[in-house]
Design a protein around this motif. Structure first.
Motif, PDB file in Angstrom:
ATOM      1  N   ASP A   1       2.518   8.060  -4.232  1.00  0.00           N
ATOM      2  CA  ASP A   1       3.620   8.508  -5.080  1.00  0.00           C
ATOM      3  C   ASP A   1       4.376   9.716  -4.552  1.00  0.00           C
ATOM      4  OD1 ASP A   1       1.668  10.388  -5.417  1.00  0.00           O
ATOM      5  OD2 ASP A   1       1.374  10.051  -7.563  1.00  0.00           O
ATOM      6  N   PHE A   2       3.901  10.373  -3.482  1.00  0.00           N
ATOM      7  CA  PHE A   2       4.589  11.575  -3.021  1.00  0.00           C
ATOM      8  C   PHE A   2       5.496  11.324  -1.809  1.00  0.00           C
ATOM      9  CE2 PHE A   2       0.335  11.522  -1.144  1.00  0.00           C
ATOM     10  CZ  PHE A   2       0.606  11.627   0.209  1.00  0.00           C
ATOM     11  N   ILE A   3       5.792  10.061  -1.527  1.00  0.00           N
ATOM     12  CA  ILE A   3       6.683   9.732  -0.413  1.00  0.00           C
ATOM     13  C   ILE A   3       7.678   8.667  -0.840  1.00  0.00           C
ATOM     14  CG2 ILE A   3       5.041  10.326   1.424  1.00  0.00           C
ATOM     15  CD1 ILE A   3       4.511   7.286   1.715  1.00  0.00           C
TER      16      ILE A   3
ATOM     17  N   GLU B   1       0.821  -1.210   0.000  1.00  0.00           N
ATOM     18  CA  GLU B   1       0.000   0.000   0.000  1.00  0.00           C
ATOM     19  C   GLU B   1       0.852   1.257   0.000  1.00  0.00           C
ATOM     20  OE1 GLU B   1      -3.152   0.189  -0.526  1.00  0.00           O
ATOM     21  OE2 GLU B   1      -3.259  -1.995  -0.663  1.00  0.00           O
ATOM     22  N   LEU B   2       1.976   1.247   0.682  1.00  0.00           N
ATOM     23  CA  LEU B   2       2.838   2.425   0.696  1.00  0.00           C
ATOM     24  C   LEU B   2       3.426   2.697  -0.688  1.00  0.00           C
ATOM     25  CD1 LEU B   2       4.739   1.913   4.087  1.00  0.00           C
ATOM     26  CD2 LEU B   2       3.008   3.648   3.590  1.00  0.00           C
ATOM     27  N   ASP B   3       3.655   1.636  -1.472  1.00  0.00           N
ATOM     28  CA  ASP B   3       4.192   1.815  -2.825  1.00  0.00           C
ATOM     29  C   ASP B   3       3.218   2.567  -3.733  1.00  0.00           C
ATOM     30  OD1 ASP B   3       6.582   0.617  -2.247  1.00  0.00           O
ATOM     31  OD2 ASP B   3       5.996  -1.365  -3.008  1.00  0.00           O
TER      32      ASP B   3
ATOM     33  N   ASN C   1       6.325   8.884  10.827  1.00  0.00           N
ATOM     34  CA  ASN C   1       7.423   9.832  10.999  1.00  0.00           C
ATOM     35  C   ASN C   1       7.825  10.392   9.633  1.00  0.00           C
ATOM     36  OD1 ASN C   1       7.761   9.257  13.872  1.00  0.00           O
ATOM     37  ND2 ASN C   1       8.586   7.280  13.194  1.00  0.00           N
ATOM     38  N   VAL C   2       7.948  11.719   9.554  1.00  0.00           N
ATOM     39  CA  VAL C   2       8.357  12.368   8.309  1.00  0.00           C
ATOM     40  C   VAL C   2       9.798  12.844   8.478  1.00  0.00           C
ATOM     41  CG1 VAL C   2       7.898  14.228   6.667  1.00  0.00           C
ATOM     42  CG2 VAL C   2       5.991  13.063   7.831  1.00  0.00           C
TER      43      VAL C   2
ATOM     44  N   LYS D   1       8.556  13.723  -1.293  1.00  0.00           N
ATOM     45  CA  LYS D   1       9.185  14.010  -2.581  1.00  0.00           C
ATOM     46  C   LYS D   1       8.135  14.642  -3.502  1.00  0.00           C
ATOM     47  CE  LYS D   1       8.386   9.433  -4.634  1.00  0.00           C
ATOM     48  NZ  LYS D   1       8.996   8.288  -5.322  1.00  0.00           N
ATOM     49  N   ASN D   2       8.522  15.687  -4.175  1.00  0.00           N
ATOM     50  CA  ASN D   2       7.665  16.357  -5.152  1.00  0.00           C
ATOM     51  C   ASN D   2       6.295  16.704  -4.593  1.00  0.00           C
ATOM     52  OD1 ASN D   2       9.739  15.956  -7.058  1.00  0.00           O
ATOM     53  ND2 ASN D   2       8.911  13.936  -7.608  1.00  0.00           N
ATOM     54  N   THR D   3       6.277  17.308  -3.443  1.00  0.00           N
ATOM     55  CA  THR D   3       4.992  17.680  -2.842  1.00  0.00           C
ATOM     56  C   THR D   3       5.149  18.961  -2.049  1.00  0.00           C
ATOM     57  OG1 THR D   3       3.227  16.971  -1.358  1.00  0.00           O
ATOM     58  CG2 THR D   3       5.460  16.284  -0.789  1.00  0.00           C
ATOM     59  N   ASN D   4       4.051  19.705  -2.007  1.00  0.00           N
ATOM     60  CA  ASN D   4       4.013  20.928  -1.210  1.00  0.00           C
ATOM     61  C   ASN D   4       3.212  20.739   0.064  1.00  0.00           C
ATOM     62  OD1 ASN D   4       5.518  22.460  -3.105  1.00  0.00           O
ATOM     63  ND2 ASN D   4       3.659  22.744  -4.364  1.00  0.00           N
ATOM     64  N   LEU D   5       2.851  19.485   0.346  1.00  0.00           N
ATOM     65  CA  LEU D   5       2.059  19.206   1.539  1.00  0.00           C
ATOM     66  C   LEU D   5       2.904  19.413   2.788  1.00  0.00           C
ATOM     67  CD1 LEU D   5       0.220  15.929   0.422  1.00  0.00           C
ATOM     68  CD2 LEU D   5      -0.733  18.239   0.515  1.00  0.00           C
TER      69      LEU D   5
END
Length: 419
Positions: A349-351, A344-346, A415-416, A380-384
């Motif tokens: 696309d923004f992480i 599911e994590l795969d 965790n980010v 990755k590639n996100t403004n969130l």
């Protein structure tokens, strides 16, 4: 080959020599006394039991069986390699008598059980895995296990009762040793290693079946035909019993019924699995049957009844294990849930997933066991924002991370990471 020394009344020399030839005996020596003839002979392992049965017609034969492999060399010399390579399993008589002879003393059994219980407790308390291996070396569980299986295959109820009594004594002593160690060094919570070992896998039955098979094979095979030492096989048998036995003592002190019940389940399952596998090896490969061992005269009914009882008990425990999710399948469910989590994590696309972990805990929330999903990701590639990333991941997992068992409580720790 096995060396035998037999003494029979004088006057039977030619008959004995003919009998030895019929059973492929080699290098026979005959010595005469005033009233008896003494023979030193060497027989193939598999011929010993039947040869001794034929001696019963002679008056009060005296027999010495030396349970050691012997290499016999005889003409022609060119056949020596084949003669040496002829390694056969032990005779059923030697297997059975060897099992009885290995019983040992009660004092030794209790002493080793106490030592194993203390060592396994220290290993669990300090989360030191090599101490668990040391406890497996010391634990005296292999002997009673193999003797109980021998008793079933041979149909001897007295031996089965004594073996089960020694089983119970060894396991009970180990539990008490662990319990008293917990009293001396009180615990208020389980260590991570205790929690890990307490979890049962859906393939838990395979270990005792393999242990019982390996233990019985080691006993049946001739010493020169065995590729694994008896000590190593003993560790394999104890590996399935020593850790849960230690856990029961600690669980009793903490009154943690989930630990106690899962550990008792594992111990009983191990005993039944080892018993069934070893019995089949002794019966079909070792030829230890109620009527197949000289002097024995066991009960065929006892053999089949006990074997059927053990097989039905294993089936009942398997049914209980798979009908009570996830109580007795946490170890394998950890792996299955980790695979689903990864899948599911795969899809997000923004992480970029840095680390993931799934663990069942002993905490009960709303009457359900708790599973913890811990994930570390790199955006990755996100403004969130970090908060929005966590919320999006949790919502996706709650929606898509489904499992066949609905009665588990799921918690998430996201965790980010930052570059």
């Amino acid at each position: 080959m096995r060396q035998l020394i037999i003494k029979v009344p004088k006057g039977n020399k030619e008959e004995i020599l003919g009998l030895v030839a019929d059973f492929k005996g080699k290098n026979t020596i005959c010595l005469s006394e005033e009233q008896n003839d003494v023979f030193v002979l060497f027989l193939p392992n598999q011929k010993v039991n039947n040869f001794l049965q034929h001696l019963d017609k002679y008056e009060k034969p005296e027999i010495s069986l030396i349970p050691r492999g012997v290499i016999t060399l005889y003409p022609p010399a060119t056949d020596s390699p084949e003669q040496v390579a002829d390694v056969q399993p032990k005779s059923s008589l030697e297997i059975y008598l060897g099992g009885i002879q290995s019983v040992g003393s009660i004092k030794g059994l209790i002493g080793y059980s106490i030592a194993a219980g203390i060592i396994v407790w220290i290993g669990l308390y300090t989360t030191t895995v090599f101490l668990l291996v040391a406890a497996m070396l010391v634990a005296p569980f292999a002997g009673p296990a193999m003797n109980a299986a021998l008793a079933t295959s041979a149909g001897k109820m007295p031996l089965l009762k004594s073996s089960l009594a020694r089983y119970g004594l060894a396991i009970g002593t180990g539990i008490l040793a662990s319990f008293f160690m917990t009293i001396i060094f009180p615990l208020e919570t389980l260590t991570p290693l205790m929690v890990e070992i307490s979890q049962v896998s859906k393939v838990a039955l395979l270990l005792p079946l393999i242990s019982g098979f390996a233990g019985a094979i080691n006993i049946v095979q001739s010493e020169r035909d065995s590729l694994v030492s008896g000590a190593a096989v003993g560790i394999l048998v104890a590996a399935s019993l020593a850790p849960p036995v230690g856990l029961i003592g600690t669980g009793l002190y903490l009154m943690d019924w989930e630990i106690i019940s899962s550990s008792v389940f594992r111990v009983v399952l191990q005993l039944l699995g080892i018993h069934l596998a070893a019995t089949l090896v002794f019966y079909f490969y070792g030829k230890v049957t109620p009527k197949g061992v000289r002097f024995l005269q066991g009960s065929s009914k006892m053999t089949w009844f006990t074997s059927a009882f053990v097989a039905l008990s294993i089936a009942a425990m398997m049914y209980w294990q798979f009908s009570q999710p996830p109580f007795l399948r946490k170890a394998s469910m950890n792996t299955e849930l980790t695979e689903k989590l990864d899948s599911e994590l795969d899809k997000i696309d923004f992480i970029e997933v840095i680390k993931k972990d799934v663990n069942f805990t002993n905490t009960i929330i709303n009457g359900e066991p708790t599973v913890s999903y811990e994930v570390t990701v790199l955006p990755k590639n996100t403004n969130l924002s970090e908060k929005e990333i966590k919320k999006a991941i949790i919502e996706h997992l709650k929606k898509n991370l489904t499992y066949q068992d609905s009665n588990i409580h799921e918690v998430y720790l996201i965790n980010v990471a930052e570059e």
